[in-house]
Write a protein that holds these residues in place. Structure first.
Motif, short mmCIF file in Angstrom:
data_model
loop_
_atom_site.label_atom_id
_atom_site.label_comp_id
_atom_site.label_asym_id
_atom_site.label_seq_id
_atom_site.Cartn_x
_atom_site.Cartn_y
_atom_site.Cartn_z
N THR A 1 6.18 -45.01 -82.01
CA THR A 1 7.32 -45.78 -81.52
C THR A 1 8.59 -44.94 -81.61
O THR A 1 8.89 -44.36 -82.66
CB THR A 1 7.51 -47.07 -82.34
OG1 THR A 1 6.31 -47.84 -82.30
CG2 THR A 1 8.66 -47.90 -81.78
N VAL A 2 9.31 -44.87 -80.50
CA VAL A 2 10.63 -44.23 -80.47
C VAL A 2 11.64 -45.34 -80.23
O VAL A 2 11.68 -45.94 -79.15
CB VAL A 2 10.72 -43.16 -79.36
CG1 VAL A 2 12.10 -42.49 -79.39
CG2 VAL A 2 9.62 -42.12 -79.51
N ALA A 3 12.44 -45.64 -81.24
CA ALA A 3 13.42 -46.73 -81.15
C ALA A 3 14.83 -46.16 -81.01
O ALA A 3 15.19 -45.21 -81.71
CB ALA A 3 13.33 -47.61 -82.40
N SER A 4 15.59 -46.72 -80.09
CA SER A 4 16.99 -46.34 -79.91
C SER A 4 17.82 -47.18 -80.88
O SER A 4 18.00 -48.38 -80.68
CB SER A 4 17.43 -46.59 -78.47
OG SER A 4 18.81 -46.32 -78.32
N VAL A 5 18.31 -46.55 -81.93
CA VAL A 5 19.02 -47.29 -82.99
C VAL A 5 20.52 -47.04 -83.00
O VAL A 5 21.29 -47.88 -83.48
CB VAL A 5 18.42 -46.97 -84.37
CG1 VAL A 5 17.01 -47.53 -84.48
CG2 VAL A 5 18.43 -45.47 -84.65
N GLU B 1 20.39 -32.50 -83.94
CA GLU B 1 20.83 -33.43 -84.97
C GLU B 1 21.45 -34.68 -84.36
O GLU B 1 21.29 -35.79 -84.88
CB GLU B 1 21.81 -32.75 -85.92
CG GLU B 1 21.18 -31.63 -86.74
CD GLU B 1 19.91 -32.08 -87.45
OE1 GLU B 1 19.93 -33.15 -88.09
OE2 GLU B 1 18.90 -31.37 -87.36
N MET B 2 22.17 -34.51 -83.25
CA MET B 2 22.75 -35.66 -82.56
C MET B 2 21.65 -36.59 -82.05
O MET B 2 21.72 -37.81 -82.20
CB MET B 2 23.62 -35.18 -81.39
CG MET B 2 24.31 -36.30 -80.63
SD MET B 2 25.61 -37.06 -81.64
CE MET B 2 26.37 -38.13 -80.42
N VAL B 3 20.61 -36.01 -81.46
CA VAL B 3 19.52 -36.82 -80.93
C VAL B 3 18.79 -37.53 -82.07
O VAL B 3 18.48 -38.73 -81.99
CB VAL B 3 18.54 -35.96 -80.11
CG1 VAL B 3 17.35 -36.79 -79.64
CG2 VAL B 3 19.26 -35.36 -78.89
N LYS B 4 18.52 -36.79 -83.15
CA LYS B 4 17.82 -37.40 -84.29
C LYS B 4 18.62 -38.56 -84.88
O LYS B 4 18.03 -39.54 -85.36
CB LYS B 4 17.56 -36.35 -85.37
CG LYS B 4 16.52 -35.32 -84.99
CD LYS B 4 16.39 -34.28 -86.10
CE LYS B 4 15.43 -33.16 -85.72
NZ LYS B 4 15.36 -32.13 -86.78
N SER B 5 19.93 -38.46 -84.84
CA SER B 5 20.76 -39.53 -85.40
C SER B 5 20.75 -40.78 -84.52
O SER B 5 21.13 -41.86 -84.97
CB SER B 5 22.20 -39.04 -85.58
OG SER B 5 22.86 -38.93 -84.33
N GLY B 6 20.34 -40.64 -83.27
CA GLY B 6 20.38 -41.77 -82.34
C GLY B 6 19.10 -42.54 -82.21
O GLY B 6 19.10 -43.69 -81.79
N VAL B 7 17.97 -41.89 -82.58
CA VAL B 7 16.66 -42.55 -82.42
C VAL B 7 15.87 -42.48 -83.72
O VAL B 7 16.13 -41.64 -84.58
CB VAL B 7 15.84 -41.91 -81.27
CG1 VAL B 7 16.58 -42.03 -79.95
CG2 VAL B 7 15.51 -40.46 -81.57
N ARG B 8 14.91 -43.39 -83.84
CA ARG B 8 14.02 -43.40 -84.99
C ARG B 8 12.58 -43.35 -84.48
O ARG B 8 12.17 -44.18 -83.67
CB ARG B 8 14.24 -44.64 -85.84
CG ARG B 8 13.35 -44.69 -87.10
CD ARG B 8 13.49 -45.99 -87.85
NE ARG B 8 14.87 -46.22 -88.28
CZ ARG B 8 15.59 -47.29 -87.97
NH1 ARG B 8 15.05 -48.25 -87.23
NH2 ARG B 8 16.83 -47.41 -88.38
N VAL B 9 11.81 -42.36 -84.97
CA VAL B 9 10.43 -42.19 -84.55
C VAL B 9 9.51 -42.61 -85.71
O VAL B 9 9.69 -42.15 -86.84
CB VAL B 9 10.13 -40.74 -84.16
CG1 VAL B 9 8.70 -40.61 -83.64
CG2 VAL B 9 11.12 -40.24 -83.10
N THR B 10 8.54 -43.46 -85.42
CA THR B 10 7.58 -43.89 -86.44
C THR B 10 6.16 -43.74 -85.90
O THR B 10 5.92 -43.90 -84.70
CB THR B 10 7.81 -45.34 -86.87
OG1 THR B 10 7.77 -46.19 -85.71
CG2 THR B 10 9.16 -45.51 -87.55
#
Length: 366
Positions: free
Chosen positions: A234-238, A206-215
């Motif tokens: 795309t894996v974006a560091s948000v 959950e921590m990792v999912k909260s830090g990045v956005r995959v599209t």
């Protein structure tokens, strides 16, 4: 480092107040203790490092002591103490305390005095003389709310190991130049929200999912046999305040593969991209650095011809938190782990269980 010996406690201290053991701290701080007990800090002297230290201590006592500077930083956790004559047996050594890793006292005790962050805004302080409080109360300092507090272990200095001109551990400097730092967010904001002592990171889905956005984007909605598929992952560091991932241990793998009409992957169509700082097991060089800087992104472009009906595209993003150690421990067991073999086997099993997916999608195509 190591943190100086605590010395003798005041005569007025009860045994509970004198103790440096986390379970004793938990008598009055149960929430913090339970958080810590499930954290990576509590496992910093787990079977992987413990198994290695058995042989390192025999061959290179100074090297073994150096490992403890971050994995078990209290002077009381080291079997050796540095004196004018060199390294000698440490009379204050507590092997039980050593096994507990980064303990409460690592951050909160100096010279038998207790320290902590300032009271929360609006908190009603106790109007009791400190001498009447357990362990004479505590001294409060804003240092606990600053990223610098974490840098002693999470930033290697100029003399520390580096590859390709970058320290092996460079997390604080990565944060210092990040958008998070410019917004006034410190390590504690993400890794200790609400002052919880969990230090969630790359091992926490959950921590990792909260830090990045995959599209996932395709160049058309549906395809006919004979057409070409062009897909972009795309894996974006948000919300990550340092490089993703920050250290050499983890690896994140972005995979795309076609599924046949039977739903099975077609091996010849698989393509993958690696996000991570790739190094050999001997840490002699940097093979590649494809990590995502704060605010940056990683892109995998998938381009394949579709030669039949019933095809689908499967895209996954898998996190291997202990990728380096899986290979390292396996190699160590092959070459001989010595007296630490049982621990290394346990550590290897744990690393093989640690991967998890943060993104998985099957898209019908033809």
């Amino acid at each position: 480092m190591p943190i100086a010996p605590q010395g003798g406690a005041p005569a007025s201290f009860a045994p509970l107040e004198r103790s440096l053991a986390p379970r004793e701290c938990g008598a009055c701080h149960p929430v913090q203790y339970e958080d810590w007990r499930g954290s990576i800090h509590a496992r910093s002297m787990g079977p992987g490092i413990a198994g290695q230290l058995v042989e390192i201590a025999r061959r290179d006592p100074a090297g073994a002591r150096a490992c403890l500077l971050c994995h078990a930083p209290l002077a009381e956790q080291s079997p050796l103490a540095r004196t004018a004559a060199g390294l000698e047996a440490n009379p204050a050594f507590d092997p039980t305390l050593q096994r507990e890793g980064v303990v409460c006292a690592t951050c909160h005790v100096r010279g038998q005095q207790r320290f902590g962050p300032p009271p929360r805004p609006g908190a009603q302080g106790l109007r009791v003389p400190r001498a009447q409080l357990p362990h004479n109360g505590a001294t409060y300092t804003a240092a606990y709310e600053r990223a610098e507090f974490c840098a002693a272990c999470h930033q290697f200095g100029p003399s520390g190991p580096s590859l390709n001109g970058k320290p092996l551990e460079n997390t604080y400097e990565e944060w210092r130049t990040s958008p998070a730092a410019r917004r006034g967010l410190a390590c504690q904001n993400c890794h200790m929200p609400d002052r919880r002592h969990r230090w969630r990171g790359i091992h926490d889905p959950e921590m990792v999912k909260s830090g990045v956005r995959v599209t996932l984007a395709l160049d058309r909605a549906r395809y006919r046999p004979g057409q070409r598929l062009r897909a972009t992952v795309t894996v974006a560091s948000v919300n990550v305040g340092h490089y993703f991932p920050t250290y050499v241990t983890p690896q994140v793998v972005v995979r795309a593969v076609l599924l046949g009409a039977d739903g099975r992957p077609i091996a010849s169509t698989e393509q993958e991209g690696i996000i991570g700082r790739q190094v050999p097991l001997d840490l002699a060089r940097e093979i590649a650095d494809t990590r995502i800087p704060p605010g940056g992104r990683f892109v995998l472009r998938y381009d394949r011809g579709l030669d039949g009906p019933g095809l689908a595209l499967r895209v996954t993003v898998t996190v291997y938190p202990d990728h380096f150690y899986t290979g390292f421990f396996a190699a160590l067991l092959e070459t001989g782990a010595g007296a630490g073999e049982a621990n290394i086997r346990d550590a290897l099993d744990a690393t093989r269980r640690s991967p998890f997916e943060i993104f998985a999608r099957d898209v019908p195509l033809t």
